[in-house]
Design a protein around this motif. Sequence first.
Motif, PDB file in Angstrom:
ATOM      1  N   ASP A  32       0.804  -1.030  -0.157  1.00  0.00           N
ATOM      2  CA  ASP A  32      -0.129  -0.001  -0.009  1.00  0.00           C
ATOM      3  C   ASP A  32       1.283   1.241  -0.276  1.00  0.00           C
ATOM      4  N   GLY A  33       0.625   2.159  -1.262  1.00  0.00           N
ATOM      5  CA  GLY A  33       1.172   3.407  -0.515  1.00  0.00           C
ATOM      6  C   GLY A  33       2.328   3.211  -2.033  1.00  0.00           C
ATOM      7  N   GLU A  34       2.669   4.127  -2.827  1.00  0.00           N
ATOM      8  CA  GLU A  34       3.425   4.537  -3.659  1.00  0.00           C
ATOM      9  C   GLU A  34       4.696   5.593  -3.721  1.00  0.00           C
ATOM     10  N   VAL A  35       5.182   5.840  -4.485  1.00  0.00           N
ATOM     11  CA  VAL A  35       6.559   6.677  -4.673  1.00  0.00           C
ATOM     12  C   VAL A  35       5.825   8.045  -5.351  1.00  0.00           C
ATOM     13  N   ALA A  36       6.227   9.059  -4.963  1.00  0.00           N
ATOM     14  CA  ALA A  36       6.310  10.619  -5.985  1.00  0.00           C
ATOM     15  C   ALA A  36       6.955  10.860  -6.250  1.00  0.00           C
ATOM     16  N   TYR A  37       7.306  11.719  -7.242  1.00  0.00           N
ATOM     17  CA  TYR A  37       8.779  11.846  -7.348  1.00  0.00           C
ATOM     18  C   TYR A  37       7.784  13.538  -7.791  1.00  0.00           C
ATOM     19  N   TYR A  38       8.711  14.448  -7.607  1.00  0.00           N
ATOM     20  CA  TYR A  38       8.660  15.978  -7.484  1.00  0.00           C
ATOM     21  C   TYR A  38       9.830  16.571  -8.055  1.00  0.00           C
TER      22      TYR A  38
END
Lengths: 475, 66
Positions: free
Chosen positions: A163-169
Amino acid sequence: MALPPINVPLDQIFPNVVDTVTDNVVGAVTGAVTDQINDLTSFGSLVEGALPDIPALSFSNANFNAEDMVGERLYTIMPRSAATTYSGGGLPQYSTDRGKIASLRLLSSNRDASLSGRDGKEINIDAELGTLLDNPEGYKNFFLTDVAVTHSEKLQITTTFGDGEVAYYFGRQPVIFNLNGILMDSLYSDWFTKFIALYQTTLRGSQLAKYFELVELTLPNMRIIGSIQGLSHQQNSARDAEVYFTMQFLAKEVIPIAIPELSGNITSITGELIDFSVGKEGVGGFGYKLATGIGGGLLEGGGYALGSIFSEVRAVADFGKEFSESLNAFRSSIFSPVYGIISSITRIIKSSTGSIAGVIKNFTDPVNLILRDVMFVATKAIAIANLIETSVNQVISIPDRVVQNARNTLRSLENAAGVISRVPESVSDVFKRYNRGGRVKKGAAILGSGKGNKKSKAAVLSSGAPYTPETAYII
Amino acid sequence: MQKIFARLTPITPTELYLQRVNAQFDAIRKSNRGYDYTPAQFGGLFGQQVVLSSSAVLELTEFEIK
């Protein structure tokens, strides 16, 4: 104001009177007693200092100290343009505009290069270029009506296990402002063609890049520096002198403009109170004298007079205390202050209706309701109003059906109130209307009893005399 | 309960201003008492201009229908 002493025996307050009475129990009123009785009615000698004259108590003349009223604040929502400044001997100088309008400037590193080689085909834009480059106020010959922008980030979301994700900004997306507005295309305001010429030669992104320039757009609440990405415009045959346009503005920099620190105070308040207890008849009455000084009310140094709001009144000590207690309820709101009115309003209304809380609630909580109520017009009644208002233009005659429809429609309303204006009928108009309804015969001043009715005119006339051509013109 | 009351009023600039002010206050008053309120409109802005420049006398009908 000093109050008379309390808990003091009567014979110490009025020593002469009491002594005289006990000495002259059965005596007639003597001159000495009369003098003491006269003393009773003037308290000047009993209190420290002279009491000021207190006028007869009336709702429209309550006793307020002007200086105390300065501390009262009416919390409300006010646009930036309301922070007007005053000058000119303390008299209010109001501007009626809504503050600064949007303006464009051309930011250039080389002024001469910017001015050269820009030739609007058949349109001379030298003056406009000069304004864009040199005028610190900027170029203002356009009306912006809508500003819309969305800020977003460059975001990559990578799904992973669990559950969850990786966010790249990766920084921000380009900020593009969508601006809508109006350009005048009129004999005295040649805004439209000049703007098109400016866009073609100067303001569009490619031209800006060619000359190493940027465009700065100043709005009342922010400055935007960037380039113009596109322009579209449309014109409609219904409006000959206005062209609606849309611009896309790619912003390099967005700089918000802070609300200025407001300062200043009121040193003298004169005029008359607003009196809500005044009856409705006569709009020239006392209660309708509105202040021209309501609004920003803020002065850069010095004082000014709020004309026509408050009469010169004096404080009664307890009143101020009562107000601050009632005002505490809404003092913590987010609205910015306007000086001076709420305490007098609440005092007056409390005196006449008995409830302050309801009144304050009506004025401040929620302000949006009040604003809506002020502008709300009954849709049911507006059709009637339109019907009647057209009579303003019909100065020659008022259609009979208009008058009758209006009356009938008014009666059919529920929970409605208002004012309808119309041109009053002249006597000849009334006769024309009656003639159409058959009540008056043209050419003869004799009453009829309506179309199609066979009753004799004699029966209608009160005299009962028989109708003859000779008597036809005699009423 | 119906109150329909008409009166003739010369429309001067002062009178027009007072009517506008009256409209604002009456709107608050009437809607607080549950009425739908229609202010006097004098034919809109253009109508008001015509009325003022012609110094017209208008018949103002005030109504309050419960």
